[in-house]
Design a protein around this motif. Structure first.
Motif, PDB file in Angstrom:
ATOM      1  N   VAL A 103      18.248   8.959 -12.668  1.00 51.89           N
ATOM      2  CA  VAL A 103      18.400  10.260 -12.013  1.00 51.89           C
ATOM      3  C   VAL A 103      17.603  10.237 -10.720  1.00 51.89           C
ATOM      4  O   VAL A 103      16.435   9.823 -10.707  1.00 51.89           O
ATOM      5  CB  VAL A 103      17.902  11.421 -12.899  1.00 51.89           C
ATOM      6  N   TYR A 104      18.242  10.662  -9.640  1.00 51.45           N
ATOM      7  CA  TYR A 104      17.535  10.859  -8.372  1.00 51.45           C
ATOM      8  C   TYR A 104      18.015  12.176  -7.783  1.00 51.45           C
ATOM      9  O   TYR A 104      19.181  12.310  -7.412  1.00 51.45           O
ATOM     10  CB  TYR A 104      17.791   9.710  -7.402  1.00 51.45           C
ATOM     11  N   GLU A 105      17.118  13.148  -7.710  1.00 49.18           N
ATOM     12  CA  GLU A 105      17.470  14.459  -7.167  1.00 49.18           C
ATOM     13  C   GLU A 105      16.551  14.771  -5.985  1.00 49.18           C
ATOM     14  O   GLU A 105      15.329  14.809  -6.122  1.00 49.18           O
ATOM     15  CB  GLU A 105      17.348  15.541  -8.244  1.00 49.18           C
ATOM     16  N   TYR A 106      17.184  15.002  -4.854  1.00 52.06           N
ATOM     17  CA  TYR A 106      16.476  15.334  -3.615  1.00 52.06           C
ATOM     18  C   TYR A 106      16.696  16.815  -3.332  1.00 52.06           C
ATOM     19  O   TYR A 106      17.837  17.253  -3.158  1.00 52.06           O
ATOM     20  CB  TYR A 106      17.016  14.479  -2.463  1.00 52.06           C
ATOM     21  N   PHE A 107      15.618  17.590  -3.327  1.00 51.53           N
ATOM     22  CA  PHE A 107      15.757  19.027  -3.064  1.00 51.53           C
ATOM     23  C   PHE A 107      14.632  19.538  -2.168  1.00 51.53           C
ATOM     24  O   PHE A 107      14.095  20.625  -2.348  1.00 51.53           O
ATOM     25  CB  PHE A 107      15.828  19.830  -4.373  1.00 51.53           C
ATOM     26  N   TYR A 108      14.277  18.727  -1.166  1.00 56.06           N
ATOM     27  CA  TYR A 108      13.279  19.160  -0.194  1.00 56.06           C
ATOM     28  C   TYR A 108      13.787  20.311   0.675  1.00 56.06           C
ATOM     29  O   TYR A 108      13.003  21.117   1.164  1.00 56.06           O
ATOM     30  CB  TYR A 108      12.882  17.993   0.717  1.00 56.06           C
ATOM     31  N   ASP A 109      15.101  20.364   0.869  1.00 56.26           N
ATOM     32  CA  ASP A 109      15.658  21.373   1.781  1.00 56.26           C
ATOM     33  C   ASP A 109      16.366  22.519   1.070  1.00 56.26           C
ATOM     34  O   ASP A 109      17.073  23.297   1.699  1.00 56.26           O
ATOM     35  CB  ASP A 109      16.614  20.705   2.768  1.00 56.26           C
ATOM     36  N   ASN A 110      16.208  22.630  -0.245  1.00 55.98           N
ATOM     37  CA  ASN A 110      16.754  23.798  -0.944  1.00 55.98           C
ATOM     38  C   ASN A 110      15.916  24.106  -2.189  1.00 55.98           C
ATOM     39  O   ASN A 110      15.308  23.203  -2.777  1.00 55.98           O
ATOM     40  CB  ASN A 110      18.211  23.568  -1.340  1.00 55.98           C
ATOM     41  N   TRP A 111      15.888  25.374  -2.548  1.00 49.59           N
ATOM     42  CA  TRP A 111      15.085  25.832  -3.682  1.00 49.59           C
ATOM     43  C   TRP A 111      15.853  25.644  -4.981  1.00 49.59           C
ATOM     44  O   TRP A 111      17.038  25.952  -5.045  1.00 49.59           O
ATOM     45  CB  TRP A 111      14.716  27.310  -3.516  1.00 49.59           C
ATOM     46  N   VAL A 112      15.157  25.152  -5.989  1.00 48.17           N
ATOM     47  CA  VAL A 112      15.768  25.019  -7.317  1.00 48.17           C
ATOM     48  C   VAL A 112      14.840  25.639  -8.361  1.00 48.17           C
ATOM     49  O   VAL A 112      13.622  25.739  -8.154  1.00 48.17           O
ATOM     50  CB  VAL A 112      16.052  23.537  -7.685  1.00 48.17           C
ATOM     51  N   ASP A 113      15.432  26.042  -9.478  1.00 48.33           N
ATOM     52  CA  ASP A 113      14.666  26.589 -10.596  1.00 48.33           C
ATOM     53  C   ASP A 113      13.824  25.465 -11.210  1.00 48.33           C
ATOM     54  O   ASP A 113      14.352  24.439 -11.625  1.00 48.33           O
ATOM     55  CB  ASP A 113      15.633  27.162 -11.626  1.00 48.33           C
TER      56      ASP A 113
ATOM     57  N   LEU B 132      11.323  16.551  -5.075  1.00 47.54           N
ATOM     58  CA  LEU B 132      12.065  15.352  -5.472  1.00 47.54           C
ATOM     59  C   LEU B 132      11.812  15.052  -6.938  1.00 47.54           C
ATOM     60  O   LEU B 132      10.703  15.245  -7.435  1.00 47.54           O
ATOM     61  CB  LEU B 132      11.622  14.181  -4.599  1.00 47.54           C
ATOM     62  N   PHE B 133      12.865  14.582  -7.638  1.00 46.81           N
ATOM     63  CA  PHE B 133      12.745  14.166  -9.037  1.00 46.81           C
ATOM     64  C   PHE B 133      13.392  12.801  -9.195  1.00 46.81           C
ATOM     65  O   PHE B 133      14.534  12.588  -8.773  1.00 46.81           O
ATOM     66  CB  PHE B 133      13.406  15.186  -9.964  1.00 46.81           C
ATOM     67  N   LEU B 134      12.659  11.900  -9.828  1.00 47.42           N
ATOM     68  CA  LEU B 134      13.132  10.539 -10.002  1.00 47.42           C
ATOM     69  C   LEU B 134      12.886  10.086 -11.436  1.00 47.42           C
ATOM     70  O   LEU B 134      11.794  10.259 -11.973  1.00 47.42           O
ATOM     71  CB  LEU B 134      12.400   9.607  -9.033  1.00 47.42           C
ATOM     72  N   LYS B 135      13.914   9.496 -12.046  1.00 46.40           N
ATOM     73  CA  LYS B 135      13.821   8.963 -13.408  1.00 46.40           C
ATOM     74  C   LYS B 135      14.331   7.529 -13.395  1.00 46.40           C
ATOM     75  O   LYS B 135      15.474   7.278 -13.016  1.00 46.40           O
ATOM     76  CB  LYS B 135      14.664   9.823 -14.359  1.00 46.40           C
ATOM     77  N   ILE B 136      13.449   6.592 -13.792  1.00 43.77           N
ATOM     78  CA  ILE B 136      13.828   5.181 -13.768  1.00 43.77           C
ATOM     79  C   ILE B 136      13.509   4.539 -15.114  1.00 43.77           C
ATOM     80  O   ILE B 136      12.629   5.004 -15.840  1.00 43.77           O
ATOM     81  CB  ILE B 136      13.103   4.422 -12.638  1.00 43.77           C
ATOM     82  N   PRO B 137      14.209   3.456 -15.474  1.00 44.83           N
ATOM     83  CA  PRO B 137      13.936   2.770 -16.750  1.00 44.83           C
ATOM     84  C   PRO B 137      12.500   2.265 -16.814  1.00 44.83           C
ATOM     85  O   PRO B 137      11.881   1.962 -15.786  1.00 44.83           O
ATOM     86  CB  PRO B 137      14.936   1.614 -16.758  1.00 44.83           C
ATOM     87  N   ILE B 138      11.986   2.167 -18.013  1.00 44.20           N
ATOM     88  CA  ILE B 138      10.604   1.752 -18.220  1.00 44.20           C
ATOM     89  C   ILE B 138      10.353   0.347 -17.682  1.00 44.20           C
ATOM     90  O   ILE B 138       9.241   0.019 -17.262  1.00 44.20           O
ATOM     91  CB  ILE B 138      10.244   1.833 -19.726  1.00 44.20           C
ATOM     92  N   ASP B 139      11.386  -0.502 -17.673  1.00 45.30           N
ATOM     93  CA  ASP B 139      11.226  -1.867 -17.205  1.00 45.30           C
ATOM     94  C   ASP B 139      11.763  -2.071 -15.789  1.00 45.30           C
ATOM     95  O   ASP B 139      12.022  -3.205 -15.365  1.00 45.30           O
ATOM     96  CB  ASP B 139      11.909  -2.844 -18.159  1.00 45.30           C
TER      97      ASP B 139
ATOM     98  N   ASN C 173       7.758  15.233  -7.303  1.00 39.40           N
ATOM     99  CA  ASN C 173       6.931  15.666  -6.179  1.00 39.40           C
ATOM    100  C   ASN C 173       7.306  17.108  -5.838  1.00 39.40           C
ATOM    101  O   ASN C 173       8.437  17.375  -5.413  1.00 39.40           O
ATOM    102  CB  ASN C 173       7.147  14.761  -4.969  1.00 39.40           C
ATOM    103  N   ILE C 174       6.388  18.027  -6.078  1.00 35.77           N
ATOM    104  CA  ILE C 174       6.611  19.433  -5.733  1.00 35.77           C
ATOM    105  C   ILE C 174       6.043  19.672  -4.343  1.00 35.77           C
ATOM    106  O   ILE C 174       4.821  19.741  -4.156  1.00 35.77           O
ATOM    107  CB  ILE C 174       5.937  20.387  -6.742  1.00 35.77           C
ATOM    108  N   LYS C 175       6.899  19.789  -3.362  1.00 34.31           N
ATOM    109  CA  LYS C 175       6.455  19.990  -1.988  1.00 34.31           C
ATOM    110  C   LYS C 175       6.034  21.435  -1.753  1.00 34.31           C
ATOM    111  O   LYS C 175       5.004  21.720  -1.153  1.00 34.31           O
ATOM    112  CB  LYS C 175       7.577  19.602  -1.018  1.00 34.31           C
TER     113      LYS C 175
END
Length: 280
Positions: free
Chosen positions: A180-190, A141-148, A225-227
């Motif tokens: 940005v919210y990217e969910y990739f627990y069920d597939n492999w990404v570079d 999972l990758f998550l990017k949120i504003p500083i505030d 989070n690298i599962k």
């Protein structure tokens, strides 16, 4: 020369208005020996949406290039010492091109490109060691949120868990707050695709399973989070190798198909006496 071409082009716009484009000979712009460049051919090579001024400039370049090619070809033809060698090469190229075009036609017409999952999986299991990774793959999972953004402390807890309850909280939170919210627990990404979005992060750092990355800059928080992960040199997973497997099977089918066509042609020609072996 420049003024002559520009005059021709401007005049052409006026003179050719009453002439139908697409008629047999076309509107001739310039002639060099027996070679002619038509308005229709020039228009076909012009990029769209140019201004009137840019169109004249671009058209001049095309015309000058066309004239230069014709003149250089004529000069080379007149002074070529190995004409027969060139003719032989041209004939070989012509034969190869004709054969290639016909083979492509046969393949598109008669060879099925449909490959079922079972066939690809069988190939993968029999050739698994052929598919080695040249990049690190990860799930997670990758998550990017504003500083505030609100509830940052809660996000720090949620992103580390792959439990359904934590993921549900992140998904609801991301709708309102995540850039940005990217969910990739069920597939492999570079992994490089993820790391390229992280500030001040050493991409050469070894990635491992159950690894958590938290960074921030002046504008954003970044959570990864690298599962699970696969390293360079590991066997590629089936889903990641699937596209390559399909291409391999299709190419092998093409080779087998063309080999059968050639064998059939040979046997038919041999049987009807078209091929005659002379005794020495």
């Amino acid at each position: 020369m420049k003024h002559t071409i520009l005059f021709l082009l401007v005049s052409l716009l006026a003179v050719s208005c009453g002439k139908q484009i697409g008629q047999k000979d076309g509107v001739v712009i310039v002639k060099v020996g027996d070679n002619t460049l038509t308005k229709e051919r020039l228009e076909a090579e012009m990029p769209p949406s140019l201004s009137a001024e840019d169109s004249l400039i671009y058209a001049e370049k095309i015309i000058r290039s066309w004239i230069g090619d014709i003149l250089m070809y004529d000069l080379a033809s007149q002074n070529m010492s190995n004409k027969q060698e060139v003719e032989n090469l041209l004939e070989e190229y012509r034969k190869s091109l004709v054969v290639y075009q016909y083979q492509a036609h046969l393949i598109n017409e008669k060879l099925s490109k449909e490959i079922n999952e079972e066939e690809m999986l069988r190939y993968f299991e029999a050739n698994e060691d052929r598919f080695k990774l040249d990049q690190v793959l990860v799930t997670g999972l990758f998550l990017k949120i504003p500083i505030d953004a609100p509830q940052v402390s809660s996000v720090r807890e949620w992103y580390k868990s792959s439990a359904p309850a934590a993921l549900e909280k992140i998904e609801k939170y991301s709708i309102q707050n995540a850039v940005v919210y990217e969910y990739f627990y069920d597939n492999w990404v570079d992994y490089n695709e993820i790391a390229d979005n992280l500030p001040f992060y050493d991409n050469t750092k070894k990635v491992s399973r159950n690894m958590h990355i938290e960074l921030k800059d002046s504008d954003f928080h970044y959570f990864v989070n690298i599962k699970d992960c696969l390293q360079i040199g590991d066997n590629a997973p089936y889903d990641y190798a699937k596209a390559s497997i399909k291409e391999i099977i299709i190419n092998q089918r093409k080779k087998d198909f063309l080999k059968n066509v050639e064998d059939d042609l040979y046997q038919t020609a041999l049987g009807n006496g078209q091929i005659i072996f002379k005794d020495k």
